[in-house]
Design a protein around this motif. Structure first.
Motif, PDB file in Angstrom:
ATOM      1  N   VAL A 130      46.454  56.152  51.653  1.00 33.57           N
ATOM      2  CA  VAL A 130      45.919  56.008  53.013  1.00 33.57           C
ATOM      3  C   VAL A 130      45.078  57.233  53.368  1.00 33.57           C
ATOM      4  O   VAL A 130      43.963  57.113  53.891  1.00 33.57           O
ATOM      5  CB  VAL A 130      47.051  55.779  54.033  1.00 33.57           C
ATOM      6  N   MET A 131      45.602  58.415  53.063  1.00 28.78           N
ATOM      7  CA  MET A 131      44.852  59.640  53.354  1.00 28.78           C
ATOM      8  C   MET A 131      43.572  59.716  52.523  1.00 28.78           C
ATOM      9  O   MET A 131      42.536  60.180  53.014  1.00 28.78           O
ATOM     10  CB  MET A 131      45.733  60.869  53.106  1.00 28.78           C
ATOM     11  N   LEU A 132      43.644  59.273  51.268  1.00 35.31           N
ATOM     12  CA  LEU A 132      42.440  59.238  50.429  1.00 35.31           C
ATOM     13  C   LEU A 132      41.405  58.287  51.023  1.00 35.31           C
ATOM     14  O   LEU A 132      40.210  58.586  51.028  1.00 35.31           O
ATOM     15  CB  LEU A 132      42.801  58.828  49.005  1.00 35.31           C
ATOM     16  N   GLY A 133      41.861  57.168  51.560  1.00 33.42           N
ATOM     17  CA  GLY A 133      40.943  56.240  52.226  1.00 33.42           C
ATOM     18  C   GLY A 133      40.275  56.873  53.431  1.00 33.42           C
ATOM     19  O   GLY A 133      39.079  56.686  53.666  1.00 33.42           O
ATOM     20  N   VAL A 134      41.032  57.645  54.179  1.00 32.11           N
ATOM     21  CA  VAL A 134      40.462  58.353  55.335  1.00 32.11           C
ATOM     22  C   VAL A 134      39.421  59.371  54.863  1.00 32.11           C
ATOM     23  O   VAL A 134      38.321  59.468  55.431  1.00 32.11           O
ATOM     24  CB  VAL A 134      41.571  59.035  56.157  1.00 32.11           C
ATOM     25  N   LEU A 135      39.759  60.121  53.815  1.00 31.01           N
ATOM     26  CA  LEU A 135      38.822  61.111  53.288  1.00 31.01           C
ATOM     27  C   LEU A 135      37.547  60.466  52.754  1.00 31.01           C
ATOM     28  O   LEU A 135      36.451  60.999  52.950  1.00 31.01           O
ATOM     29  CB  LEU A 135      39.489  61.951  52.196  1.00 31.01           C
ATOM     30  N   VAL A 136      37.680  59.335  52.087  1.00 28.81           N
ATOM     31  CA  VAL A 136      36.498  58.626  51.582  1.00 28.81           C
ATOM     32  C   VAL A 136      35.624  58.172  52.751  1.00 28.81           C
ATOM     33  O   VAL A 136      34.397  58.279  52.691  1.00 28.81           O
ATOM     34  CB  VAL A 136      36.908  57.433  50.688  1.00 28.81           C
ATOM     35  N   SER A 137      36.246  57.703  53.803  1.00 28.41           N
ATOM     36  CA  SER A 137      35.488  57.281  54.982  1.00 28.41           C
ATOM     37  C   SER A 137      34.702  58.447  55.582  1.00 28.41           C
ATOM     38  O   SER A 137      33.506  58.334  55.866  1.00 28.41           O
ATOM     39  CB  SER A 137      36.444  56.692  56.014  1.00 28.41           C
ATOM     40  N   GLY A 147      13.341  63.492  47.767  1.00 27.54           N
ATOM     41  CA  GLY A 147      13.898  62.350  47.059  1.00 27.54           C
ATOM     42  C   GLY A 147      15.362  62.576  46.761  1.00 27.54           C
ATOM     43  O   GLY A 147      15.909  63.659  46.945  1.00 27.54           O
ATOM     44  N   MET A 148      16.028  61.521  46.320  1.00 26.44           N
ATOM     45  CA  MET A 148      17.435  61.631  45.959  1.00 26.44           C
ATOM     46  C   MET A 148      17.548  61.863  44.464  1.00 26.44           C
ATOM     47  O   MET A 148      17.019  61.109  43.669  1.00 26.44           O
ATOM     48  CB  MET A 148      18.176  60.353  46.338  1.00 26.44           C
ATOM     49  N   ARG A 149      18.256  62.906  44.102  1.00 21.87           N
ATOM     50  CA  ARG A 149      18.453  63.223  42.692  1.00 21.87           C
ATOM     51  C   ARG A 149      19.935  63.418  42.435  1.00 21.87           C
ATOM     52  O   ARG A 149      20.691  63.811  43.317  1.00 21.87           O
ATOM     53  CB  ARG A 149      17.707  64.499  42.326  1.00 21.87           C
ATOM     54  N   GLY A 150      20.325  63.177  41.205  1.00 27.28           N
ATOM     55  CA  GLY A 150      21.707  63.425  40.809  1.00 27.28           C
ATOM     56  C   GLY A 150      22.606  62.230  41.064  1.00 27.28           C
ATOM     57  O   GLY A 150      22.218  61.248  41.681  1.00 27.28           O
ATOM     58  N   SER A 151      23.813  62.337  40.569  1.00 23.51           N
ATOM     59  CA  SER A 151      24.768  61.251  40.718  1.00 23.51           C
ATOM     60  C   SER A 151      25.581  61.445  41.993  1.00 23.51           C
ATOM     61  O   SER A 151      25.570  62.497  42.609  1.00 23.51           O
ATOM     62  CB  SER A 151      25.702  61.208  39.507  1.00 23.51           C
ATOM     63  N   SER A 152      26.313  60.428  42.344  1.00 19.76           N
ATOM     64  CA  SER A 152      27.138  60.467  43.549  1.00 19.76           C
ATOM     65  C   SER A 152      28.477  61.113  43.224  1.00 19.76           C
ATOM     66  O   SER A 152      29.297  60.527  42.524  1.00 19.76           O
ATOM     67  CB  SER A 152      27.346  59.051  44.077  1.00 19.76           C
ATOM     68  N   TRP A 153      28.706  62.304  43.733  1.00 19.25           N
ATOM     69  CA  TRP A 153      29.981  62.981  43.510  1.00 19.25           C
ATOM     70  C   TRP A 153      31.123  62.198  44.140  1.00 19.25           C
ATOM     71  O   TRP A 153      32.244  62.218  43.656  1.00 19.25           O
ATOM     72  CB  TRP A 153      29.935  64.408  44.051  1.00 19.25           C
ATOM     73  N   LEU A 154      30.833  61.496  45.217  1.00 14.46           N
ATOM     74  CA  LEU A 154      31.859  60.721  45.894  1.00 14.46           C
ATOM     75  C   LEU A 154      32.370  59.596  45.001  1.00 14.46           C
ATOM     76  O   LEU A 154      33.579  59.386  44.881  1.00 14.46           O
ATOM     77  CB  LEU A 154      31.303  60.160  47.204  1.00 14.46           C
ATOM     78  N   ALA A 155      31.461  58.891  44.347  1.00 19.59           N
ATOM     79  CA  ALA A 155      31.870  57.789  43.463  1.00 19.59           C
ATOM     80  C   ALA A 155      32.660  58.302  42.269  1.00 19.59           C
ATOM     81  O   ALA A 155      33.669  57.710  41.880  1.00 19.59           O
ATOM     82  CB  ALA A 155      30.633  57.021  42.992  1.00 19.59           C
ATOM     83  N   VAL A 156      32.221  59.407  41.688  1.00 19.70           N
ATOM     84  CA  VAL A 156      32.920  59.973  40.528  1.00 19.70           C
ATOM     85  C   VAL A 156      34.315  60.445  40.931  1.00 19.70           C
ATOM     86  O   VAL A 156      35.314  60.152  40.250  1.00 19.70           O
ATOM     87  CB  VAL A 156      32.096  61.117  39.906  1.00 19.70           C
ATOM     88  N   ALA A 157      34.419  61.160  42.039  1.00 17.70           N
ATOM     89  CA  ALA A 157      35.719  61.666  42.490  1.00 17.70           C
ATOM     90  C   ALA A 157      36.665  60.514  42.838  1.00 17.70           C
ATOM     91  O   ALA A 157      37.854  60.561  42.506  1.00 17.70           O
ATOM     92  CB  ALA A 157      35.531  62.581  43.699  1.00 17.70           C
ATOM     93  N   LEU A 158      36.143  59.484  43.469  1.00 17.97           N
ATOM     94  CA  LEU A 158      36.971  58.336  43.817  1.00 17.97           C
ATOM     95  C   LEU A 158      37.470  57.619  42.568  1.00 17.97           C
ATOM     96  O   LEU A 158      38.639  57.240  42.486  1.00 17.97           O
ATOM     97  CB  LEU A 158      36.197  57.371  44.710  1.00 17.97           C
ATOM     98  N   ALA A 159      36.600  57.439  41.589  1.00 18.51           N
ATOM     99  CA  ALA A 159      36.999  56.765  40.357  1.00 18.51           C
ATOM    100  C   ALA A 159      38.102  57.538  39.641  1.00 18.51           C
ATOM    101  O   ALA A 159      39.100  56.953  39.190  1.00 18.51           O
ATOM    102  CB  ALA A 159      35.788  56.583  39.445  1.00 18.51           C
ATOM    103  N   VAL A 160      37.960  58.849  39.558  1.00 21.20           N
ATOM    104  CA  VAL A 160      38.978  59.666  38.896  1.00 21.20           C
ATOM    105  C   VAL A 160      40.281  59.636  39.703  1.00 21.20           C
ATOM    106  O   VAL A 160      41.373  59.471  39.137  1.00 21.20           O
ATOM    107  CB  VAL A 160      38.469  61.118  38.709  1.00 21.20           C
ATOM    108  N   GLY A 161      40.185  59.776  41.002  1.00 20.15           N
ATOM    109  CA  GLY A 161      41.385  59.761  41.849  1.00 20.15           C
ATOM    110  C   GLY A 161      42.132  58.445  41.766  1.00 20.15           C
ATOM    111  O   GLY A 161      43.359  58.413  41.647  1.00 20.15           O
ATOM    112  N   LEU A 162      41.407  57.328  41.798  1.00 20.10           N
ATOM    113  CA  LEU A 162      42.065  56.032  41.709  1.00 20.10           C
ATOM    114  C   LEU A 162      42.659  55.789  40.327  1.00 20.10           C
ATOM    115  O   LEU A 162      43.696  55.123  40.197  1.00 20.10           O
ATOM    116  CB  LEU A 162      41.099  54.918  42.079  1.00 20.10           C
TER     117      LEU A 162
END
Length: 124
Positions: free
Chosen positions: A69-76, A95-110
């Motif tokens: 639940v807390m991880l969901g809040v942090l992702v939000s 422009g936008m460069r680089g990968s999404s740190w949010l997606a990578v961190a979420l994938a590892v956390g889940l």
């Protein structure tokens, strides 16, 4: 690169769709966290219905559920911060460069949470 390409409304609409996808993800994580937190209660009720020895709660389901639940809040919160940051970047013409740190961190956390839940289920 065309300097007006960043000011294309489709870019801003794409950013908004991405934000909404992250919000859906965070809501799903919070819902899953609630289910995991209540899993221990379900096991206790199941053992009573079977007339077997009561299952002693060890709190791992509750801890994992609260963590999700807390991880969901942090992702939000992180998704809103990223949305505002990217919108300002496009406003400045960058422009936008680089990968999404949010997606990578979420994938590892889940993945870590999935392993912990699997270990808990195997211990039953």
């Amino acid at each position: 690169m065309n300097p007006n390409a960043e000011r294309d409304p489709r870019v801003y609409l794409a950013l908004e769709r991405t934000l909404l996808a992250w919000i859906r993800t965070s809501l799903a994580m919070m819902g899953f966290g609630f289910v995991v937190a209540r899993f221990g209660l379900f096991l206790r009720e199941l053992s009573v219905a079977r007339l077997g020895p009561p299952v002693q709660p060890n709190g791992i389901s509750t801890s994992l559920g609260i963590g999700l639940v807390m991880l969901g809040v942090l992702v939000s919160v992180a998704s809103v911060i990223r949305y505002v940051h990217l919108t300002h970047k496009f406003d400045r013409g960058e422009g936008m460069r680089g990968s999404s740190w949010l997606a990578v961190a979420l994938a590892v956390g889940l993945a870590v949470v999935g392993v912990l839940v699997s270990l808990r289920l195997m211990a039953l």
